[in-house]
Design an enzyme around this catalytic site. Sequence first.
Site, PDB file in Angstrom:
ATOM      1  N   TYR A 144       1.107  -1.072  -0.218  1.00 14.52           N
ATOM      2  CA  TYR A 144      -0.326  -0.062  -0.248  1.00 14.52           C
ATOM      3  C   TYR A 144       1.225   1.319   0.232  1.00 14.52           C
ATOM      4  O   TYR A 144       2.146   1.476   0.834  1.00 14.52           O
ATOM      5  CB  TYR A 144      -0.836  -0.379   1.303  1.00 14.52           C
ATOM      6  CG  TYR A 144      -1.823   0.717   1.337  1.00 14.52           C
ATOM      7  CD1 TYR A 144      -3.155   1.582   0.068  1.00 14.52           C
ATOM      8  CD2 TYR A 144      -1.728   2.193   2.747  1.00 14.52           C
ATOM      9  CE1 TYR A 144      -3.877   2.806   0.921  1.00 14.52           C
ATOM     10  CE2 TYR A 144      -2.339   3.267   2.596  1.00 14.52           C
ATOM     11  CZ  TYR A 144      -3.136   3.164   2.124  1.00 14.52           C
ATOM     12  OH  TYR A 144      -3.870   4.576   2.082  1.00 14.52           O
ATOM     13  N   ASP A 239       9.558   3.110  -0.674  1.00 14.36           N
ATOM     14  CA  ASP A 239       8.473   4.155   0.332  1.00 14.36           C
ATOM     15  C   ASP A 239       8.619   3.667   1.591  1.00 14.36           C
ATOM     16  O   ASP A 239       8.603   2.468   1.828  1.00 14.36           O
ATOM     17  CB  ASP A 239       7.673   3.534  -0.035  1.00 14.36           C
ATOM     18  CG  ASP A 239       6.055   4.336   0.742  1.00 14.36           C
ATOM     19  OD1 ASP A 239       6.265   5.015   1.663  1.00 14.36           O
ATOM     20  OD2 ASP A 239       4.569   3.318   0.226  1.00 14.36           O
ATOM     21  N   LYS A 267       5.153   9.747   8.322  1.00 15.31           N
ATOM     22  CA  LYS A 267       4.811   8.868  10.112  1.00 15.31           C
ATOM     23  C   LYS A 267       5.130   9.491  10.958  1.00 15.31           C
ATOM     24  O   LYS A 267       5.188  10.384  11.683  1.00 15.31           O
ATOM     25  CB  LYS A 267       4.458   7.724   9.657  1.00 15.31           C
ATOM     26  CG  LYS A 267       3.320   7.110   9.223  1.00 15.31           C
ATOM     27  CD  LYS A 267       2.744   5.882   9.221  1.00 15.31           C
ATOM     28  CE  LYS A 267       2.239   5.059   8.288  1.00 15.31           C
ATOM     29  NZ  LYS A 267       1.334   5.016   8.838  1.00 15.31           N
TER      30      LYS A 267
HETATM   31  N1  PMP Z   1       3.505   4.516   2.301  1.00 15.21           N
HETATM   32  C1  PMP Z   1       3.110   3.146   3.388  1.00 15.21           C
HETATM   33  C2  PMP Z   1       3.960   2.516   3.054  1.00 15.21           C
HETATM   34  C3  PMP Z   1       1.692   3.457   4.242  1.00 15.21           C
HETATM   35  O1  PMP Z   1       2.208   2.622   5.269  1.00 15.21           O
HETATM   36  C4  PMP Z   1       1.073   4.305   4.315  1.00 15.21           C
HETATM   37  C5  PMP Z   1      -0.223   4.560   5.514  1.00 15.21           C
HETATM   38  N2  PMP Z   1      -0.163   3.457   6.017  1.00 15.21           N
HETATM   39  C6  PMP Z   1       1.059   5.569   2.719  1.00 15.21           C
HETATM   40  C7  PMP Z   1       2.128   5.404   2.184  1.00 15.21           C
HETATM   41  C8  PMP Z   1       0.087   6.697   3.392  1.00 15.21           C
HETATM   42  O2  PMP Z   1      -0.172   7.742   3.871  1.00 15.21           O
HETATM   43  P1  PMP Z   1      -0.648   8.447   4.372  1.00 15.21           P
HETATM   44  O3  PMP Z   1      -2.136   7.492   5.342  1.00 15.21           O
HETATM   45  O4  PMP Z   1       0.027   9.010   5.196  1.00 15.21           O
HETATM   46  O5  PMP Z   1      -0.987   9.506   3.303  1.00 15.21           O
END
Ligand code: PMP
Length: 424
Positions: A144, A239, A267
């Site tokens: 994701y 990511d 985060k």
């Molecule tokens: N990339 C990863 C690996 C994530 O875990 C997340 C959110 N859990 C996101 C992107 C998206 O981040 P956000 O929820 O702050 O938009």
Amino acid sequence: MTTDQSQKLFEEAQQLFPGGVNSPVRAFRSVGGSPLFFAKGSGAQVWDADGNSYIDYVGSWGAALLGHAHPSAVAAVQAAVTLGFGFGAPHAIESQLAQLVQQCFPALEKMRFVSSGTEATMSALRVARGFTKRDKIIKFAGCYHGHADALLVKAGSGAATFGTPDSLGVPADFAQHTLVARYNHLQSVEALFDAHPNAIAAVIIEPVVGNMGVVPPQRGFLNQLQELCRAKGALLIIDEVMTGFRLARGGATELFGLAPDLVCLGKVVGGGLPVGVYGGRKEIMEQISPLGGVYQAGTLSGNPIAMAAGLATLKELMQPGFYPSLQEKTAYFTEAFRSLLSAKGLPWQLQTTGSMWTLFFTETPVVDWESAAKSNTSAFGRFFHAALEKGISLPPSQFESAFISFRHEKADFYKTLNVFDAIL
Ligand code: PMP
């Protein structure tokens, strides 16, 4: 334990928000029941609206590496708010935070602050396409990367939890350039490169997957992927929204000795406030407006209060001894948890990397989405509720990572494992 207040608040929220929530996994749909409303957190503990306390392993979905309301982050935010909430103009803390980010992630020769992980990955893909002048991207099933249209294809996290890895509302035309490979399976990536010669702009990957539950990369997989991208003229986007600052100061990039073209962060970098970052090689990032022709902007980008929270957080984790101590806590917990599972003769897979962990209710190791999907989600749901009832807050889905913070202590683990012993 009564949860009357939470139930009342949830009834009200359902009138206002789809499913009563502002992000789907919070709704408890996959584990059943109705969500708790949280009122406050301190260190490793959270309290719900009825005053019940829990040892927290959600940690604001990973953002709370320092635990909740860390005193130095609180002080930094309090100092920042008295100076105004933001100006839509440059200010000094942006560069201070960027310098610390760069010390942790030297691969970010230049970077941009945004307000979420979604914005970071979406923007990284745009600049990758602008730089390579190619359209297609490769992602992995079960990973994701936020909810941008092109990334909601075979997506993990909530999308996987609710069986909608491919979202309605994404025109086929928008998703046609997204190719999907199998995590931990280099040949599946090679096959896509062979089928689409000179057309793939970038490969985006969660280096250690958190969004199908914790799935570590098999030995050599990430380095081989990096070599393959190089050979094919595609950019590698790591990511690290979840893994950045968590697995090591320099995230998975440091842990696995990677040299990515672009990195996405989120985060922890905002200390729990809304911050995302994308950055990488200078010549790529200089394609972004106003230097180049790739447009990306944000009213709240680099917001001073969020920057102050991030700066205070990064200063804490850069203290000597921070990661050894986190590692020690994590090893203590995971080793004791593993012994408990084997003493009880349970076949479930406890998968961990650093302070991320998932107990998969399946008998075979999880290496990709296919193997993750074999988990018994009903058994997970029962485990989740039994734990919650006894004061342990876990992510409400089998396909998510749980997080240990710097403020979890042995006494928390002792209590947690006693509960697990009783309910498993
Ligand atoms: N990339 C990863 C690996 C994530 O875990 C997340 C959110 N859990 C996101 C992107 C998206 O981040 P956000 O929820 O702050 O938009």
